[in-house]
Design a protein around this motif. Structure first.
Motif, PDB file in Angstrom:
ATOM      1  N   MET A  22     -11.015  13.821  14.746  1.00 35.78           N
ATOM      2  CA  MET A  22     -10.207  14.438  13.691  1.00 35.78           C
ATOM      3  C   MET A  22      -9.165  13.469  13.151  1.00 35.78           C
ATOM      4  SD  MET A  22     -11.246  17.544  13.051  1.00 35.78           S
ATOM      5  CE  MET A  22      -9.907  18.597  12.499  1.00 35.78           C
ATOM      6  N   SER A  23      -8.732  12.529  13.982  1.00 38.09           N
ATOM      7  CA  SER A  23      -7.690  11.604  13.538  1.00 38.09           C
ATOM      8  C   SER A  23      -8.178  10.658  12.447  1.00 38.09           C
ATOM      9  CB  SER A  23      -7.144  10.807  14.727  1.00 38.09           C
ATOM     10  OG  SER A  23      -8.037   9.776  15.141  1.00 38.09           O
ATOM     11  N   TYR A  24      -9.501  10.459  12.343  1.00 35.61           N
ATOM     12  CA  TYR A  24     -10.019   9.669  11.232  1.00 35.61           C
ATOM     13  C   TYR A  24      -9.598  10.308   9.909  1.00 35.61           C
ATOM     14  CZ  TYR A  24     -13.139   6.666  14.029  1.00 35.61           C
ATOM     15  OH  TYR A  24     -13.652   5.730  14.893  1.00 35.61           O
ATOM     16  N   GLY A  25      -9.798  11.629   9.814  1.00 32.21           N
ATOM     17  CA  GLY A  25      -9.377  12.331   8.600  1.00 32.21           C
ATOM     18  C   GLY A  25      -7.881  12.457   8.497  1.00 32.21           C
ATOM     19  N   GLY A  26      -7.207  12.580   9.631  1.00 33.14           N
ATOM     20  CA  GLY A  26      -5.759  12.697   9.605  1.00 33.14           C
ATOM     21  C   GLY A  26      -5.049  11.459   9.099  1.00 33.14           C
ATOM     22  N   TYR A  27      -5.763  10.344   9.073  1.00 34.24           N
ATOM     23  CA  TYR A  27      -5.185   9.113   8.529  1.00 34.24           C
ATOM     24  C   TYR A  27      -4.835   9.280   7.049  1.00 34.24           C
ATOM     25  CZ  TYR A  27      -4.765   4.108   7.419  1.00 34.24           C
ATOM     26  OH  TYR A  27      -4.316   2.877   6.999  1.00 34.24           O
ATOM     27  N   GLU A  28      -5.595  10.119   6.347  1.00 36.67           N
ATOM     28  CA  GLU A  28      -5.365  10.250   4.899  1.00 36.67           C
ATOM     29  C   GLU A  28      -3.953  10.695   4.562  1.00 36.67           C
ATOM     30  OE1 GLU A  28      -9.757  10.869   2.931  1.00 36.67           O
ATOM     31  OE2 GLU A  28      -8.347  12.534   2.886  1.00 36.67           O
ATOM     32  N   PRO A  29      -3.482  11.842   5.053  1.00 36.66           N
ATOM     33  CA  PRO A  29      -2.130  12.256   4.682  1.00 36.66           C
ATOM     34  C   PRO A  29      -1.040  11.399   5.308  1.00 36.66           C
ATOM     35  CG  PRO A  29      -3.056  13.780   6.293  1.00 36.66           C
ATOM     36  CD  PRO A  29      -4.166  12.872   5.871  1.00 36.66           C
ATOM     37  N   ARG A  30      -1.312  10.823   6.479  1.00 36.32           N
ATOM     38  CA  ARG A  30      -0.285  10.038   7.171  1.00 36.32           C
ATOM     39  C   ARG A  30      -0.088   8.675   6.524  1.00 36.32           C
ATOM     40  NH1 ARG A  30       0.958  11.480  12.627  1.00 36.32           N
ATOM     41  NH2 ARG A  30       1.257   9.279  13.150  1.00 36.32           N
ATOM     42  N   VAL A  31      -1.183   8.001   6.162  1.00 37.62           N
ATOM     43  CA  VAL A  31      -1.091   6.611   5.713  1.00 37.62           C
ATOM     44  C   VAL A  31      -1.901   6.342   4.448  1.00 37.62           C
ATOM     45  CG1 VAL A  31      -1.413   4.188   6.373  1.00 37.62           C
ATOM     46  CG2 VAL A  31      -0.801   5.875   8.129  1.00 37.62           C
ATOM     47  N   GLY A  32      -3.192   6.724   4.466  1.00 39.14           N
ATOM     48  CA  GLY A  32      -4.116   6.281   3.427  1.00 39.14           C
ATOM     49  C   GLY A  32      -3.741   6.703   2.023  1.00 39.14           C
ATOM     50  N   THR A  33      -3.502   8.004   1.835  1.00 42.56           N
ATOM     51  CA  THR A  33      -3.169   8.481   0.487  1.00 42.56           C
ATOM     52  C   THR A  33      -1.822   7.942   0.006  1.00 42.56           C
ATOM     53  OG1 THR A  33      -4.519  10.465   0.795  1.00 42.56           O
ATOM     54  CG2 THR A  33      -2.872  10.525  -0.953  1.00 42.56           C
ATOM     55  N   PRO A  34      -0.756   7.952   0.824  1.00 39.25           N
ATOM     56  CA  PRO A  34       0.498   7.346   0.354  1.00 39.25           C
ATOM     57  C   PRO A  34       0.344   5.888  -0.042  1.00 39.25           C
ATOM     58  CG  PRO A  34       0.922   8.696   2.290  1.00 39.25           C
ATOM     59  CD  PRO A  34      -0.568   8.629   2.139  1.00 39.25           C
ATOM     60  N   ARG A  35      -0.459   5.124   0.700  1.00 39.19           N
ATOM     61  CA  ARG A  35      -0.653   3.717   0.358  1.00 39.19           C
ATOM     62  C   ARG A  35      -1.393   3.567  -0.965  1.00 39.19           C
ATOM     63  NH1 ARG A  35       2.204  -0.478   2.857  1.00 39.19           N
ATOM     64  NH2 ARG A  35       2.702   0.211   4.978  1.00 39.19           N
ATOM     65  N   ILE A  36      -2.398   4.386  -1.181  1.00 42.10           N
ATOM     66  CA  ILE A  36      -3.138   4.317  -2.446  1.00 42.10           C
ATOM     67  C   ILE A  36      -2.239   4.743  -3.605  1.00 42.10           C
ATOM     68  CG2 ILE A  36      -4.973   5.463  -3.758  1.00 42.10           C
ATOM     69  CD1 ILE A  36      -6.694   5.258  -1.236  1.00 42.10           C
ATOM     70  N   LEU A  37      -1.456   5.781  -3.407  1.00 47.10           N
ATOM     71  CA  LEU A  37      -0.527   6.207  -4.459  1.00 47.10           C
ATOM     72  C   LEU A  37       0.471   5.108  -4.788  1.00 47.10           C
ATOM     73  CD1 LEU A  37       0.170   9.911  -3.417  1.00 47.10           C
ATOM     74  CD2 LEU A  37      -1.232   9.108  -5.343  1.00 47.10           C
ATOM     75  N   GLN A  38       0.948   4.388  -3.780  1.00 44.74           N
ATOM     76  CA  GLN A  38       1.878   3.294  -4.029  1.00 44.74           C
ATOM     77  C   GLN A  38       1.198   2.175  -4.808  1.00 44.74           C
ATOM     78  OE1 GLN A  38       5.323   3.224  -3.213  1.00 44.74           O
ATOM     79  NE2 GLN A  38       5.090   1.595  -4.744  1.00 44.74           N
ATOM     80  N   LEU A  39      -0.038   1.848  -4.444  1.00 43.28           N
ATOM     81  CA  LEU A  39      -0.779   0.816  -5.166  1.00 43.28           C
ATOM     82  C   LEU A  39      -0.963   1.199  -6.625  1.00 43.28           C
ATOM     83  CD1 LEU A  39      -2.549  -1.750  -5.317  1.00 43.28           C
ATOM     84  CD2 LEU A  39      -4.483  -0.337  -4.584  1.00 43.28           C
ATOM     85  N   LEU A  40      -1.356   2.438  -6.887  1.00 41.18           N
ATOM     86  CA  LEU A  40      -1.547   2.875  -8.274  1.00 41.18           C
ATOM     87  C   LEU A  40      -0.229   2.844  -9.048  1.00 41.18           C
ATOM     88  CD1 LEU A  40      -4.006   5.872  -7.756  1.00 41.18           C
ATOM     89  CD2 LEU A  40      -4.553   3.527  -8.427  1.00 41.18           C
ATOM     90  N   SER A  41       0.859   3.227  -8.381  1.00 40.22           N
ATOM     91  CA  SER A  41       2.169   3.186  -9.031  1.00 40.22           C
ATOM     92  C   SER A  41       2.562   1.754  -9.365  1.00 40.22           C
ATOM     93  CB  SER A  41       3.211   3.832  -8.120  1.00 40.22           C
ATOM     94  OG  SER A  41       4.514   3.730  -8.682  1.00 40.22           O
ATOM     95  N   ASP A  42       2.343   0.851  -8.422  1.00 38.64           N
ATOM     96  CA  ASP A  42       2.696  -0.551  -8.640  1.00 38.64           C
ATOM     97  C   ASP A  42       1.936  -1.143  -9.828  1.00 38.64           C
ATOM     98  OD1 ASP A  42       4.358  -0.392  -6.447  1.00 38.64           O
ATOM     99  OD2 ASP A  42       2.967  -1.413  -5.081  1.00 38.64           O
ATOM    100  N   MET A  43       0.688  -0.686 -10.014  1.00 40.69           N
ATOM    101  CA  MET A  43      -0.161  -1.244 -11.071  1.00 40.69           C
ATOM    102  C   MET A  43      -0.174  -0.374 -12.320  1.00 40.69           C
ATOM    103  SD  MET A  43      -3.332  -2.691  -8.758  1.00 40.69           S
ATOM    104  CE  MET A  43      -3.771  -3.956  -9.961  1.00 40.69           C
ATOM    105  N   ASN A  44       0.663   0.690 -12.329  1.00 41.30           N
ATOM    106  CA  ASN A  44       0.763   1.595 -13.473  1.00 41.30           C
ATOM    107  C   ASN A  44      -0.610   2.148 -13.857  1.00 41.30           C
ATOM    108  OD1 ASN A  44       2.188   3.036 -15.427  1.00 41.30           O
ATOM    109  ND2 ASN A  44       1.876   1.448 -16.984  1.00 41.30           N
ATOM    110  N   LEU A  45      -1.349   2.633 -12.861  1.00 44.98           N
ATOM    111  CA  LEU A  45      -2.679   3.194 -13.062  1.00 44.98           C
ATOM    112  C   LEU A  45      -2.689   4.670 -12.692  1.00 44.98           C
ATOM    113  CD1 LEU A  45      -4.834   0.341 -11.470  1.00 44.98           C
ATOM    114  CD2 LEU A  45      -4.550   0.824 -13.910  1.00 44.98           C
ATOM    115  N   ARG A  46      -3.577   5.411 -13.315  1.00 48.47           N
ATOM    116  CA  ARG A  46      -3.767   6.818 -12.984  1.00 48.47           C
ATOM    117  C   ARG A  46      -5.195   7.025 -12.497  1.00 48.47           C
ATOM    118  NH1 ARG A  46       0.696   6.090 -13.239  1.00 48.47           N
ATOM    119  NH2 ARG A  46       2.337   7.126 -14.430  1.00 48.47           N
ATOM    120  N   GLY A  47      -5.350   7.902 -11.535  1.00 51.13           N
ATOM    121  CA  GLY A  47      -6.666   8.194 -10.992  1.00 51.13           C
ATOM    122  C   GLY A  47      -6.919   9.688 -10.959  1.00 51.13           C
TER     123      GLY A  47
END
Length: 229
Positions: free
Chosen positions: A27-52
């Motif tokens: 279950m922790s594989y999926g739990g990585y998304e809210p803890r780390v994965g999604t925030p990191r992707i959101l930060q990357l998109l913000s840094d590059m001024n991109l929308r997904g």
């Protein structure tokens, strides 16, 4: 280029086997998304001024409301990805209608009325396509049969939703994660980049679109995020 992210969280592992609920490391594989994965992707998109576009399961929205709120706050589209990441199967329309309705209800609790849908595990059938049209879905992003958008036609000749076909080689699950017991090793950065660059360049030459199928529990990992950047 359409940046599409499939936000499954733990629901993808539960859809494989409901007994995984008691397998906490799985279950922790999926739990990585809210803890780390999604925030990191959101930060990357913000840094590059991109929308997904983030295709979110209803289960993930209920289990991790803050993650969904952060996606919306970043100005990104939130689309429908089922409720429990259940694979659509012909002959099970009643069950799929319940699955679709639960997904709508979960997203509504986050203030979202989705107009797009991506089929869990990349499958669909005629009855489901009609159901989606009836419930206000304007576009699908599931099929693999073109490099340009097109309009679905139902078997009775009526117009269905638009299709924004996905680019299979841009599905990160194929390179970064299959399942815990996969005998295949992870693909290297150079390997993935060479595939992605060739696919992107030639699709651009053809005048087509690239539509990604990226998962925060895969592309939100350190090396995979570097590839995406």
């Amino acid at each position: 280029l359409m940046l599409g992210f499939d936000v499954d969280a733990e629901s993808v592992w539960l859809s494989f086997d409901s007994a995984n609920e008691q397998r906490l490391v799985t279950m922790s594989y999926g739990g990585y998304e809210p803890r780390v994965g999604t925030p990191r992707i959101l930060q990357l998109l913000s840094d590059m001024n991109l929308r997904g576009t983030f295709f979110v399961t209803g289960w993930a929205a209920d289990a991790h409301p803050g993650m969904v709120d952060a996606i919306a706050a970043g100005g990104h589209e939130i689309a429908h990805h089922g409720y429990m990441h259940t694979r659509p199967e012909p002959g099970q329309l009643d069950a799929m209608e319940r699955e679709i309705d639960r997904g709508f209800e979960a997203l509504a609790r986050r203030g979202v009325t989705p107009v797009g849908y991506r089929a869990p595990l990349g499958e669909s059938f005629e009855g489901l396509l009609k159901l989606l049209s009836a419930k206000g879905i304007r576009y699908s992003s599931s099929w693999r049969d073109d490099i340009r958008p097109y309009r679905h036609r139902h078997s009775d000749g009526t117009k269905g939703p638009l299709e924004l076909p996905v680019t299979f080689t841009f599905d990160d699950w194929l390179y970064g994660l299959t399942h815990r017991q996969s005998p295949r090793s992870l693909f290297t950065r150079e390997h993935v980049l060479s595939i992605w660059k060739d696919e992107f360049d030639e699709t651009r030459n053809w005048g087509g679109m690239v539509n990604t199928v990226l998962h925060p529990q895969v592309s939100g990992r350190p090396m995979r995020l570097r590839i995406l950047r």
